[in-house]
Design an enzyme around this catalytic site. Structure first.
Site, PDB file in Angstrom:
ATOM      1  N   CYS A 193       0.784  -1.095   0.028  1.00 47.82           N
ATOM      2  CA  CYS A 193      -0.109  -0.254   0.000  1.00 47.82           C
ATOM      3  C   CYS A 193       0.990   1.318  -0.014  1.00 47.82           C
ATOM      4  O   CYS A 193       0.611   2.196  -0.749  1.00 47.82           O
ATOM      5  CB  CYS A 193      -1.043   0.038   1.112  1.00 47.82           C
ATOM      6  N   HIS A 220      -2.571   1.245   6.626  1.00 47.34           N
ATOM      7  CA  HIS A 220      -3.014   1.069   5.556  1.00 47.34           C
ATOM      8  C   HIS A 220      -3.265   2.572   4.961  1.00 47.34           C
ATOM      9  O   HIS A 220      -3.575   3.583   5.590  1.00 47.34           O
ATOM     10  CB  HIS A 220      -4.159   0.405   5.314  1.00 47.34           C
ATOM     11  N   HIS A 247      -5.724   1.674  -4.240  1.00 45.38           N
ATOM     12  CA  HIS A 247      -4.774   1.269  -3.225  1.00 45.38           C
ATOM     13  C   HIS A 247      -4.337  -0.338  -3.670  1.00 45.38           C
ATOM     14  O   HIS A 247      -5.082  -1.004  -4.618  1.00 45.38           O
ATOM     15  CB  HIS A 247      -5.595   1.335  -2.074  1.00 45.38           C
TER      16      HIS A 247
END
Length: 391
Positions: A306, A354, A366
């Site tokens: 990520c 994240h 993402h």
């Protein structure tokens, strides 16, 4: 008969997260290698297949494991960054040691020439030899009559010899300390790698134990959640538009009041991106990565995790971001969810493990998790921690 299995070891993640050198007997190749062997899971009897009614719990457990793996991935990224930085520092120190040793050897050769000349002339051969092999050369010259007999060049040779020997020893000491730090960083890197692999192995084991029917039902559960997340994202996008329109109307009213009263004061409004073209470029890069696999610890070009994706996206626009989510959240201007603009970074979970790149309308791009690919997704599918506008 009861099934006995060897208990799994658990290694907790740390709380804080973020060539030519034969003179000292090291080689760059030896230092630059960090051997990270693939971790093989211990063989253990498979768990009984979960009952259909427990699929929600299985999903919750798997999601938790993936989340823990991503947190461990950020620890891994931080450890890898420290390792790379420390390795670079060691390489520079070893270069410095080699150069300093060269100067020291040159000073020693020069002093040796004086010693040889003195020996031939019947002068200070014994003293010069003592100087060359003494641990403390200055003691040799504490006798004033010996110093008095030396020429200016000889004194300079002695001073240079002493200086270069001291500097060479100092540089070797720094290199030794830096090597110890590198070794420690490499150990942390291996620990974090194993932590990630253990979490992923357990998640895959749980999924592998499901029957075909259970897998189908689990897919239906995930599909239902995805639809709900999209509805929430659409509602959020509408709320953002309404608030943006209200802010614009308020600003217009304030400007009109200022014109009528001649006042120069006004309220402070959230700052727009310094260069919207850069945000657009970062988004274009992220869109071009859609479909590439998530690989933990990866920064491209063929796969990403990520924070590796967001770092690479903004790098394409000329803005450098740190490697981990924990550092990326500190860069730029904090913005509220209601004031998000395309290009902003959205961070998730209380542990900020994240991150995604906002593209508007409640959506982001993402790199989700192992087994998945870079994709568009609603920002509502995970609990939002906060958002940042890079600049």
């Amino acid at each position: 008969m009861a099934s006995h299995r060897k208990p799994r070891s658990r290694i907790p993640a740390p709380l804080t997260g973020h060539g030519r050198r034969t003179a000292v007997g090291f080689t760059t190749a030896a230092l630059a290698s960090v051997t990270l062997l693939s971790q093989t899971a211990n063989a253990a009897p498979a768990d009984p297949k979960p009952a259909t009614q427990s699929l929600e719990k299985v999903k919750e457990k798997v999601d938790t494991l993936y989340h823990q793996a991503e947190t461990a991935t950020q620890h891994y990224n931080a450890a890898k960054e420290r390792t790379d930085q420390q390795r670079g520092k060691v390489d520079k120190l070893l270069d410095s040691v080699a150069q300093r040793t060269e100067k020291f050897n040159e000073a020693r050769r020069m002093l040796g020439q004086y010693a040889a000349a003195q020996y031939r002339d019947g002068g200070m051969a014994r003293s010069a030899a003592t100087l060359l092999f003494s641990n403390n050369p200055q003691d040799v010259f504490d006798q004033s009559h010996l110093m008095d007999r030396m020429t200016g060049r000889q004194k300079q040779a002695v001073d240079d010899f002493q200086k270069q020997r001291a500097e060479a020893a100092k540089e070797r000491g720094k290199a030794s300390e830096s090597l110890a730090s590198l070794t420690s960083a490499q150990k942390q890197l291996k620990i974090q790698k194993k932590t990630v692999q253990d979490k992923l192995t357990e998640a895959r084991r749980l999924l592998a134990n499901l029957t075909a029917k259970e897998k189908a039902r689990l897919a239906a559960i995930e599909k239902k959640k995805a639809e709900e997340d999209r509805r929430k994202a659409a509602a959020l996008a509408e709320k953002q538009r309404q608030e943006a329109a209200a802010r614009k109307k308020q600003q217009e009213q304030q400007q009109q009041e200022q014109q009528n009263t001649g006042s120069g004061s006004g309220s402070t409004t959230p700052s727009a991106p310094a260069d919207t073209s850069k945000a657009a470029q970062a988004i274009a890069f992220a869109k071009a990565q859609i479909g590439k696999p998530y690989v933990w610890g990866a920064t491209g070009p063929s796969s990403f995790d990520c924070s590796g994706l967001t770092q690479a996206a903004w790098k394409s626009a000329g803005i450098s971001l740190p490697r981990t989510t924990w550092d990326q959240v500190k860069v730029g201007t904090r913005v509220s969810t209601s004031q998000l603009q395309p290009g902003d970074l959205v961070f998730f979970y209380d542990d900020i493990s994240h991150v995604g790149l906002y593209i508007g309308d409640g959506m982001m791009i993402h790199a989700p998790k192992p087994g998945d690919v870079v994709k568009k997704a609603p920002i509502t599918e995970m609990p939002i921690y906060g958002s940042v506008r890079p600049s």
